[in-house]
Design a protein around this motif. Structure first.
Motif, PDB file in Angstrom:
ATOM      1  N   LEU A 238       0.869  -1.224  -0.054  1.00 14.36           N
ATOM      2  CA  LEU A 238      -0.370   0.034   0.041  1.00 14.36           C
ATOM      3  C   LEU A 238       0.763   1.248  -0.146  1.00 14.36           C
ATOM      4  O   LEU A 238       0.590   2.389  -0.541  1.00 14.36           O
ATOM      5  N   GLN A 239       2.021   1.198   0.836  1.00 11.21           N
ATOM      6  CA  GLN A 239       2.878   2.385   0.825  1.00 11.21           C
ATOM      7  C   GLN A 239       3.506   2.743  -0.611  1.00 11.21           C
ATOM      8  O   GLN A 239       3.629   3.627  -0.976  1.00 11.21           O
ATOM      9  N   ALA A 240       4.028   1.550  -1.174  1.00  9.62           N
ATOM     10  CA  ALA A 240       4.425   1.475  -2.586  1.00  9.62           C
ATOM     11  C   ALA A 240       3.341   2.145  -3.576  1.00  9.62           C
ATOM     12  O   ALA A 240       3.766   3.083  -4.203  1.00  9.62           O
ATOM     13  N   ILE A 241       2.264   1.897  -3.511  1.00  8.05           N
ATOM     14  CA  ILE A 241       1.053   2.462  -4.310  1.00  8.05           C
ATOM     15  C   ILE A 241       0.835   3.801  -4.080  1.00  8.05           C
ATOM     16  O   ILE A 241       0.849   4.615  -4.994  1.00  8.05           O
ATOM     17  N   ILE A 242       0.818   4.246  -2.640  1.00  5.89           N
ATOM     18  CA  ILE A 242       0.669   5.618  -2.374  1.00  5.89           C
ATOM     19  C   ILE A 242       1.596   6.326  -2.806  1.00  5.89           C
ATOM     20  O   ILE A 242       1.567   7.614  -3.536  1.00  5.89           O
ATOM     21  N   GLN A 243       2.981   6.112  -2.395  1.00  5.61           N
ATOM     22  CA  GLN A 243       3.861   6.722  -2.780  1.00  5.61           C
ATOM     23  C   GLN A 243       4.221   6.886  -4.368  1.00  5.61           C
ATOM     24  O   GLN A 243       4.683   8.217  -4.850  1.00  5.61           O
ATOM     25  N   SER A 244       3.742   5.979  -4.925  1.00 11.34           N
ATOM     26  CA  SER A 244       3.993   6.285  -6.649  1.00 11.34           C
ATOM     27  C   SER A 244       2.893   6.695  -7.408  1.00 11.34           C
ATOM     28  O   SER A 244       2.932   7.184  -8.376  1.00 11.34           O
ATOM     29  N   SER A 245       1.694   7.101  -6.621  1.00 10.04           N
ATOM     30  CA  SER A 245       0.640   7.597  -7.278  1.00 10.04           C
ATOM     31  C   SER A 245       0.853   9.121  -7.637  1.00 10.04           C
ATOM     32  O   SER A 245       1.460   9.765  -7.235  1.00 10.04           O
ATOM     33  N   ASP A 246       0.240   9.362  -8.770  1.00 13.55           N
ATOM     34  CA  ASP A 246       0.159  10.881  -9.399  1.00 13.55           C
ATOM     35  C   ASP A 246      -0.694  11.461  -8.699  1.00 13.55           C
ATOM     36  O   ASP A 246      -0.739  12.978  -8.729  1.00 13.55           O
TER      37      ASP A 246
END
Length: 686
Positions: A238-246
């Motif tokens: 989840l952290q990876a998804i949130i951090q990479s989101s535009d």
């Protein structure tokens, strides 16, 4: 046991009574007060203690102590004078001190009981089993979770030595070494395996006073470890998804304090983690209220809220939703969209739409405004015709929206992905019309392009062609058009080879084709080919109930064209427009609204009656009567065409007279084009 008499049944005496009645040292033999209904007297009777209304009567008992709680010095002196030598008299001041000590004692006991109850509640609600021993190794505490984990009742172990319960216990070793032992395996006498942590208990003087162990079932511990591992993997993902989101994302806890933001949030707002994490949710807001706090209060999501955030006052659109786990609110998550990025994308989309609209039909049936019965029928007919390849003839006055219908029919047909070619037959000169419609071969005439030219019909092959003002076609073009409709082929100007085509023809006219046929200006056989699917579009004067909806639609369109933000139109302005007959139909309505908006002040947002030009007024009844005047009647010996021409000439002359010779206004009043009016004047020799 000391015999006691209490003198005075007030608050002080009652407190002393309650204090001494709980003691095993004192025996209250008498309660004295002149008022038998005093609080102390009633309390004594409930405790079955003798009561007297005169303290001297109590001296009959061999008293050891007398409490004087009356606070009256004269009573104190009398008691001291008459009591025995061995009796002790305690004055009211001492009784008051005893009362306060008694109250303090009860307060401390109550506080201790509350604290103890809280500790018991905490210890018994925790999921971890807990056992505590004193410095000699006897069990002094055993909570509910320990009962479940060991399958043993509390009353069976409290007061027993720890060795009797767990022979292999390490709690005694922990007290000896004063060292904590973490995550140790242990097996109970019944074979149950546990994971335990042992900790020594030390007082303020650093003396060992016992030890306690925290434990859980080994199987539960293994399952918990596996769940923790899974949760850590999910958290990492989840952290990876949130951090990479535009998309800019911010998360707050249930108190509205910042928990998490991603790089996109910092890029849009200009705020870093140190400025947001742990701070109130409103820290990033420059203009507007905190949607995080609103969601935490209402537990309902909010969407599409405009506000400004960060030190750069960035304009954004915010969506926020609550985080609810097992029915409990844990916080909220917000997604922030940069308005400038949305505006840029919208601008690019509009540009793309403009480019596309130059290549195909612009409008659909959703763009046709009108709920009146006069509009429902042509719309249904147009939708029906769109599902067939039949030729459609759109009939109606100028400005009623015939071209709009043509676009909609094409876009609702199976040809919508092919070309839609528009041709205004009255706008192209007669000498060029044939070559424009059907094309020409190389060398067909002087100035012809090398290689020839594709005509409108060839260009529209597999698609649709819209022939507007078809009633204005010259006779030779009508003949060629008839061949196209019959044979589905065209011959270029200067060519001899027929070219097959598959084109859906949508024609439109504002003239009376039947009259034109009678006059000999329009071919009857072409009329029958075109009139296969006739659709009559009512003029605006016959569907005035659509005026408000039309006006609001046109206002939105004009707003986009002129960069204005007009919000609507008043009922008074609509009423003023409803008494006008609108000879120019919807086109004239758009003209009037556009003129009104141009002359409106920048701070005005509603079109009112004074914005509508004064020349919009009801046509006088006399003028209507003249326009609707019947012909003089049948004239023997004259053909029908001459009678019709005579009547038409009279109508045109009356209209000229009404509009003082103004040809433009006359054409509008009669619902025909100026070009058509000139044609009729020449034909009728007016």
């Amino acid at each position: 046991m000391q015999k006691v008499m209490i003198v005075g049944g007030g608050v002080g005496g009652t407190t002393v009574l309650k204090l001494l009645s709980e003691s095993e040292v004192f025996s209250i033999v008498c309660m004295a007060d002149t008022n038998e209904s005093a609080e102390g007297m009633l309390a004594a009777k409930e405790l079955r203690i003798p009561t007297v209304t005169n303290w001297s009567m109590g001296l009959e008992w061999d008293l050891d102590i007398i409490f004087d709680t009356t606070g009256d010095p004269s009573v104190y002196k009398k008691i001291k004078r008459d009591m025995g030598e061995q009796t002790i008299l305690i004055p009211g001041s001492v009784a008051l001190i005893m009362t306060k000590l008694f109250e303090e004692k009860n307060r401390l006991i109550s506080k201790l009981e509350n604290t103890s109850a809280k500790m018991d509640l905490i210890l018994n609600t925790t999921s971890e089993g807990m056992v505590v021993i004193d410095h000699e190794g006897f069990i002094i505490m055993f909570n509910d979770s320990a009962e479940r984990a060991s399958d043993t009742k509390r009353e069976d172990v409290i007061g027993r030595h720890i060795k009797d319960f767990i022979p292999s216990t390490g709690l005694l070793r922990v007290m000896q070494t004063n060292q904590k032992e973490v995550n140790q395996e242990i097996t109970l006498g019944n074979g149950m395996e546990l994971i335990t942590t042992r900790i020594p208990l030390v007082n303020a003087d650093k003396e060992i006073i016992g030890a306690f162990a925290v434990f859980r079932n080994k199987m539960e511990a293994v399952q918990l470890a596996e769940q923790i591992t899974d949760l850590k993997e999910i958290q990492t993902m989840l952290q990876a998804i949130i951090q990479s989101s535009d998309e800019a994302i911010s998360v707050v806890d249930d108190q509205g304090r910042g928990l998490l933001i991603n790089p996109a949030y910092t890029r849009i707002t200009g705020l870093t983690k140190t400025q947001v994490i742990g701070k109130p949710a409103s820290i990033d807001i420059y203009e507007g209220e905190s949607m995080h706090m609103k969601v935490l209060q209402t537990k309902k999501p909010v969407r599409g809220v405009n506000m400004r955030v960060g030190p750069k006052h960035k304009e954004v659109i915010v969506n926020v939703a609550p985080i609810i786990v097992d029915g409990y609110l844990k916080g909220s998550v917000g997604v922030i969209h940069d308005v400038s990025e949305i505006q840029a994308l919208t601008h690019e989309l509009n540009r793309a739409r403009q480019i596309i609209r130059t290549l195909q039909a612009k409008y659909s049936f959703d763009d046709i405004i009108g709920a009146s019965e006069e509009m429902k029928l042509p719309i249904e007919q147009a939708k029906l015709s769109a599902r067939t390849p039949a030729t459609v003839l759109l009939r109606g006055e100028s400005g009623t929206g015939k071209e709009l219908f043509a676009h909609a029919i094409h876009n609702a047909s199976d040809r919508k992905f092919n070309k839609f070619v528009r041709v205004n037959c009255a706008a192209i000169s007669e000498s060029l019309l044939e070559s424009e419609l059907f094309g020409y071969d190389e060398g067909a005439f002087t100035g012809a392009s090398r290689g020839g030219k594709v005509g409108f019909f060839e260009e529209a092959n597999q698609g649709s062609i819209f022939l507007d003002e078809i009633g204005e076609l010259p006779a030779n073009i009508q003949a060629k058009l008839l061949r196209v409709l019959q044979e589905k082929e065209i011959v270029r100007v200067g060519g001899t080879k027929p070219i097959p085509i598959n084109v859906r023809v949508i024609a439109a006219t504002n003239i009376n084709l039947e009259q034109a046929i009678a006059n000999g200006s329009f071919r009857e056989d072409l009329y029958f080919r075109l009139n296969r699917m006739p659709i009559f579009i009512a003029p605006l004067r016959k569907r005035k109930e659509d005026l408000r909806e039309l006006a609001e639609h046109l206002i939105n369109k004009i707003n986009q064209e002129y960069g204005r933000s007009i919000e609507g139109i008043t009922a008074a302005a609509i009423h003023k427009m409803q008494i006008y007959n609108w000879p120019g139909n919807v086109r004239e309505l758009e003209n009037i609204l556009g003129r009104a908006i141009i002359f409106m002040k920048l701070n005005e947002t509603i079109i009112d009656i004074h914005h509508i030009p004064d020349f919009i007024e009801e046509i006088p009844l006399k003028q209507q009567e003249k326009l609707l005047m019947k012909p003089s009647g049948y004239v023997s010996g004259k053909p029908l065409s001459e009678i019709i021409d005579q009547y038409e000439a009279e109508i045109i002359q009356q209209a000229f007279h009404t509009h003082k010779g103004n040809k433009t206004l006359t054409a509008k009043a009669l619902g025909i084009s100026v070009r058509n009016l000139y044609y009729k004047m020449e034909k009728l020799k007016l």
